[in-house]
Design a protein around this motif. Structure first.
Motif, PDB file in Angstrom:
ATOM      1  N   GLY A  13      40.848  22.151  41.240  1.00  0.00           N
ATOM      2  CA  GLY A  13      39.637  22.081  42.061  1.00  0.00           C
ATOM      3  C   GLY A  13      39.835  21.627  43.490  1.00  0.00           C
ATOM      4  O   GLY A  13      39.197  22.140  44.409  1.00  0.00           O
ATOM      5  N   LEU A  57      43.055  21.384  44.972  1.00  0.00           N
ATOM      6  CA  LEU A  57      44.505  21.574  45.111  1.00  0.00           C
ATOM      7  C   LEU A  57      44.939  21.455  46.575  1.00  0.00           C
ATOM      8  O   LEU A  57      44.246  21.888  47.484  1.00  0.00           O
ATOM      9  N   ALA A  94      38.740  33.383  44.613  1.00  0.00           N
ATOM     10  CA  ALA A  94      38.114  33.351  45.930  1.00  0.00           C
ATOM     11  C   ALA A  94      38.982  32.652  46.975  1.00  0.00           C
ATOM     12  O   ALA A  94      38.863  32.921  48.168  1.00  0.00           O
ATOM     13  N   LEU A  95      39.844  31.732  46.550  1.00  0.00           N
ATOM     14  CA  LEU A  95      40.600  30.912  47.497  1.00  0.00           C
ATOM     15  C   LEU A  95      42.091  31.094  47.256  1.00  0.00           C
ATOM     16  O   LEU A  95      42.548  31.181  46.120  1.00  0.00           O
ATOM     17  N   SER A  96      42.871  31.115  48.330  1.00  0.00           N
ATOM     18  CA  SER A  96      44.233  31.663  48.241  1.00  0.00           C
ATOM     19  C   SER A  96      45.252  30.755  47.560  1.00  0.00           C
ATOM     20  O   SER A  96      45.999  31.199  46.687  1.00  0.00           O
ATOM     21  N   LEU A  97      45.321  29.471  47.950  1.00  0.00           N
ATOM     22  CA  LEU A  97      46.378  28.600  47.412  1.00  0.00           C
ATOM     23  C   LEU A  97      46.272  28.489  45.899  1.00  0.00           C
ATOM     24  O   LEU A  97      47.254  28.636  45.174  1.00  0.00           O
ATOM     25  N   ARG A  98      45.058  28.219  45.412  1.00  0.00           N
ATOM     26  CA  ARG A  98      44.881  28.035  43.965  1.00  0.00           C
ATOM     27  C   ARG A  98      45.108  29.332  43.193  1.00  0.00           C
ATOM     28  O   ARG A  98      45.561  29.283  42.047  1.00  0.00           O
ATOM     29  N   ARG A 142      30.809  32.181  43.188  1.00  0.00           N
ATOM     30  CA  ARG A 142      30.193  31.630  44.395  1.00  0.00           C
ATOM     31  C   ARG A 142      30.570  30.158  44.456  1.00  0.00           C
ATOM     32  O   ARG A 142      29.998  29.342  43.741  1.00  0.00           O
ATOM     33  N   GLY A 143      31.532  29.824  45.292  1.00  0.00           N
ATOM     34  CA  GLY A 143      32.041  28.456  45.307  1.00  0.00           C
ATOM     35  C   GLY A 143      32.649  28.156  43.953  1.00  0.00           C
ATOM     36  O   GLY A 143      33.484  28.926  43.476  1.00  0.00           O
ATOM     37  N   VAL A 144      32.206  27.067  43.323  1.00  0.00           N
ATOM     38  CA  VAL A 144      32.722  26.725  42.000  1.00  0.00           C
ATOM     39  C   VAL A 144      31.833  27.272  40.890  1.00  0.00           C
ATOM     40  O   VAL A 144      32.060  26.996  39.722  1.00  0.00           O
TER      41      VAL A 144
END
Lengths: 262, 262, 262
Positions: free
Chosen positions: A72, A74, A105-109, A142-144
């Motif tokens: 969450g 990271l 939705a998010l790259s690192l995770r 959408r977000g979390v």
């Protein structure tokens, strides 16, 4: 593939096994839910510990009964520590569970979660959007929050289970738990659970802890979901809103676990 | 060496001194217990603040009335900041308190705690396994939990107090507080306190805050333990489980501190 | 410059607009208040998410409806991530809100806050000492607490609003919200709010979320303050102390938001 409903007798049996063992659970989780996660595990009679330095995380993952990885919040530093813990857990034969918060939705995770699919997770617990993203069948929510129902994500959960070898739990109004062949459905819970931060993340910690039990892991993971849904129903009855719900939820877990009878 | 029982009159006197001063407490603590630690100090009428950048930590440790160092989720970065804060507190003549969470079992925190024993901690608060490990008399507990009783660790606490110059509090079903010569016992509390995360860590913050008071530090540290035990007993009476316990515990601290009468 | 009192009708109207939109709020806040901040936003019907890796923070700030920057436990690493998020939000035309915790007294956060005054914050929410320090009219408070009344800081708030272009909310026993020309006063609340950690920080998150609404931003920010004061009054009526206050406060927000009627 139709699903079977998990029975209350299965839940009671897994809980009994859980409280005789009191698993030591190494939680590497996000910054927002640490306290609630620890309190949920304590209410159920487990021993949570959060250890995050890379060397210490490797040391502790080898001696704990189970490991939780939640991405969450990271960071690249935390990813290094989580990698060390996963390597150590796998080497020591300890089960590790992934909560792929907001994956897709998010790259690192997203990179982190995909990289570790080959390291034999015991279980993966996510909402519909997360499980679909991890299975390569959507780009996340959408977000979390999810933008799909759990039922719609069952095929993705089954595919992910077959690919990874993990028990996959896709949770929502009804939870579905699958090893890719068999699928159990877990009903119950309360909509109030979506208005208290960390109920999903804490469920992943409980799933991680139940992976330390002997026996049928599909049933054990579904029982973890069932315990949380039962406590949610009890707490919603007592509570006026999300504020009163949280302490009532912990007390319900404590009562269900048999801790209150000690 | 026999121990004397701390009297309620001592606790009341220390609390009175506490609430007339409202100490400003610099808390460098672990990720899991930050909120609860702050709320415990606020309920008692103190002013907590968490400051963690190395430069800011040094600046703030010099102006705060007391410093808490808790190694529960230590990292190498945080160790640098804690070092800066301890150096600054010592230079400014401000008392600092150590909570050596899970020391002995994990490497980074063990090195860190042993390194700082020479920097004149005002107090050290831990469970039996932690105090025995720090005194060089065992290798630590199970995760963050103790595997020994507090009574069994009294000789280790006395040895550690003599070595470090700190007041040492080894806490459990009964708490023991010693300067190496005199030992006070503090009875009370509730087993529910072990099912709520952070009660031990928050006690260390209260110990840190009570080290800012004038007078007999053995009595002040024992009074910090006594306040928490009294609140625990009151909260256990009102509560059904660990969920209801936590708000009841904060309210009991607030009532004991006299804040409710303002 | 006299101030006008915000009316309950304005608050109700802003809340109605809020709950039909359910803003997605990117919270970059301090380690102590993450859970409470998330629970406050969830009780009001918003969707909070905490994302902190620099790349992910930039990605998420562009898609979220609003961004909160709170410097309570700032580090140099976190400052880099916050910078990336602010740049991304500004580029995407999303409002960002600053909570300058303890600015003035500590060096890293003071430099950070002053540097970002030129990046068009939508709102700034602080206590009297913080707003005065940011306006260059004092050197800060005692730890995270103010040493001045909100009323005394109104001229500083007006100056800061004119300099930065932000709506400035200086909060205390009465809150004052200004764009540098018009100033609204918001009465109510409870002294118990100062004994629960994070009520101010959570207010800043609510201010950030209300900046995502269309319409008059001075009224919207003042309504955010008004909602929290109304909930504080209701919760203080039900509660015995700060422990019972917190769940009662969340339930009051949930009831005010209309979530309870769904």
């Amino acid at each position: 593939m139709p699903s079977d409903l998990l029975s209350p007798a299965h839940i009671a049996q897994s809980l009994h096994s859980f409280r005789t063992r009191s698993p030591l659970v190494h939680c590497m989780t996000n910054d927002v839910v640490q306290t609630f996660t620890a309190n949920v595990l304590l209410a159920l009679g487990a021993s949570p510990a959060m250890v995050i330095d890379p060397d210490e995380a490797a040391e502790f993952a080898a001696v704990a009964d189970a490991l939780l990885i939640n991405v969450g919040t990271l960071t690249t530093d935390r990813a290094v520590s989580m990698q060390a813990a996963i390597d150590s857990a796998v080497k020591a034969g300890k089960p590790w569970t992934l909560d792929p918060v907001a994956v897709g939705a998010l790259s690192l995770r997203t990179r982190f979660c995909l990289q570790h699919m080959s390291q034999q997770p015991a279980a993966i617990r996510g909402n519909a959007s997360e499980i679909m993203a991890l299975a390569g069948m959507s780009r996340g929510g959408r977000g979390v929050d999810t933008t799909d129902t759990a039922a719609a994500a069952v095929p993705a959960a089954q595919k992910l289970a077959q690919q990874s070898g993990a028990i996959v739990a896709v949770t929502g109004e009804t939870d579905y738990v699958t090893d890719g062949e068999r699928t159990l459905a877990v009903a119950g819970g309360s909509p109030l659970m979506t208005r208290v931060v960390g109920t999903g993340c804490a469920l992943s910690a409980v799933v991680a802890a139940f992976c330390a039990l002997p026996g049928d892991r599909v049933v054990n993971v579904a029982s973890a979901c069932g315990v949380m849904k039962q406590a949610g129903e009890i707490a919603a009855r007592n509570g006026n809103g999300p504020g009163a719900f949280e302490p009532a939820f912990l007390d319900a877990l404590y009562a269900l676990s048999g801790e209150a009878q000690k």
